[in-house]
Design a protein around this motif. Sequence first.
Motif, short mmCIF file in Angstrom:
data_model
loop_
_atom_site.label_atom_id
_atom_site.label_comp_id
_atom_site.label_asym_id
_atom_site.label_seq_id
_atom_site.Cartn_x
_atom_site.Cartn_y
_atom_site.Cartn_z
N VAL A 222 1.01 -1.31 -0.15
CA VAL A 222 0.03 0.05 -0.06
C VAL A 222 0.84 1.22 -0.02
O VAL A 222 0.40 2.29 -0.09
N LEU A 223 2.13 1.15 0.35
CA LEU A 223 2.94 2.37 0.29
C LEU A 223 4.17 2.34 -0.66
O LEU A 223 4.73 1.21 -0.93
N LYS A 249 -4.83 0.15 13.70
CA LYS A 249 -6.05 0.97 13.90
C LYS A 249 -6.02 2.20 14.96
O LYS A 249 -6.19 3.10 14.50
N THR A 250 -5.26 1.87 15.88
CA THR A 250 -5.29 2.84 17.11
C THR A 250 -4.15 3.70 16.64
O THR A 250 -4.38 5.00 16.91
N TRP A 251 -3.07 3.31 15.93
CA TRP A 251 -2.17 4.18 15.80
C TRP A 251 -2.27 4.98 14.38
O TRP A 251 -1.83 6.30 14.40
N VAL A 252 -2.91 4.38 13.37
CA VAL A 252 -3.21 5.01 12.13
C VAL A 252 -4.51 5.76 12.01
O VAL A 252 -4.57 6.92 11.70
N PHE A 253 -5.58 5.42 12.70
CA PHE A 253 -6.64 6.05 12.77
C PHE A 253 -7.59 6.41 14.23
O PHE A 253 -8.71 7.04 14.33
N THR A 267 -5.19 11.59 5.57
CA THR A 267 -3.80 11.33 5.17
C THR A 267 -3.76 10.30 4.02
O THR A 267 -4.66 9.49 3.94
N SER A 268 -2.62 10.35 3.31
CA SER A 268 -2.19 9.37 2.19
C SER A 268 -2.12 7.82 2.76
O SER A 268 -2.82 7.05 2.40
N GLN A 270 -3.71 7.06 5.65
CA GLN A 270 -5.03 6.39 5.94
C GLN A 270 -5.94 5.90 4.58
O GLN A 270 -6.32 4.95 4.49
N ARG A 271 -5.88 6.86 3.48
CA ARG A 271 -6.36 6.56 2.34
C ARG A 271 -5.93 4.96 1.78
O ARG A 271 -6.89 4.31 1.34
N ASN A 272 -4.54 4.95 1.87
CA ASN A 272 -4.09 3.98 1.07
C ASN A 272 -4.46 2.61 1.85
O ASN A 272 -4.83 1.68 1.54
N ILE A 273 -4.46 2.59 3.36
CA ILE A 273 -4.65 1.45 4.14
C ILE A 273 -6.30 1.11 4.16
O ILE A 273 -6.57 -0.03 3.88
N LYS A 274 -7.15 2.29 4.11
CA LYS A 274 -8.40 2.06 4.12
C LYS A 274 -8.82 1.38 2.82
O LYS A 274 -9.73 0.25 2.63
N GLN A 275 -8.38 1.62 1.83
CA GLN A 275 -8.63 1.03 0.39
C GLN A 275 -8.37 -0.43 0.18
O GLN A 275 -8.86 -1.21 0.13
N HIS A 276 -7.00 -0.59 0.92
CA HIS A 276 -6.31 -1.84 0.88
C HIS A 276 -7.32 -3.15 1.68
O HIS A 276 -7.76 -3.99 1.23
#
Length: 295
Positions: A222-223, A249-253, A267-268, A270-276
């Motif tokens: 994702v990165l 989840k705790t650290w990114v969101f 953030t990018s 958050q967006r990348n992980i969410k889509q993944h």
Amino acid sequence: MNIFTHLKENEIRSLCNHINMPTEATDETIRVMNTYDFSNLQPYFDCLFDVKKGDIAVKEMNEILKDEADKGFILLATSLSAALYTQEQYHEKGISDDIFYDTMGCFSRFVKEHKVSYGVYGFDRFFWSYRQLAQSLFRIGTLEFELAVFPLEDIVVNGKTLLKKNEPYLSIHIPSDARIDKANNHDSYHRANAFFAKYYPEFHYNMFYCNSWIISPNLKKVLPETSNIIQFLSDFSIIKVDEDEEGYKTWVFKNSNLTPEQFPEDTSLQRNIKQHVLNGGKIGGARGVIDKNLF
């Protein structure tokens, strides 16, 4: 040690200023210092300076304060009072105030993270912060390093034993404000080796060790390779991956209770992980090691 020795407004305000505590949180801490009787916490105060007994302090103090509306700030005031004792011990060893303030900056960071998660300043990391008070965990550069002994079975990769059961190692923690580009990471590893050789020469370790979502190989999906996270995890030899771990989840969101559909997209990362994750992918967590002799 007496809990009241450093529980003085001028000393606590000075410490808060050095560690960049938000003014509102400092004022709340001073308020509870002037209204709460801390004497009932005294029997457990000394436990905060012994990493093997810190969990006793956490359990007993939390029980005493379970009905207190100001519990978080009472524990923060107690911790800051203890930190000033720890500073005296730093001075006795010759450890610089720069390392001390960087390490005790955890308290400001935790308070600020509470604000991000819940909308108000607070302190809910008492279960963790006795490590800093007990001189078991230090911030050196952008990263934190904790003195530890490996509790699991030997780690063997390709016939080579990387870490043995009961072997000392340095556990790496990544503060939320860490700048984890390659240069800063390697600077921290170099400085940590020098620090522990000078101040803890009896602690013979061979490996840096990390157990975190931030070194999960799934993040490579994702990165980009140029991202700081990928630069960080690329230094590790990954020894185990837990695909179902959800600490990210705790650290990114900032909220472990969110479903993927509820993940913010500020953030990018958050967006990348969410889509993944929405596409059926996983982030998980991983364990990895770095040979200290590389630095």
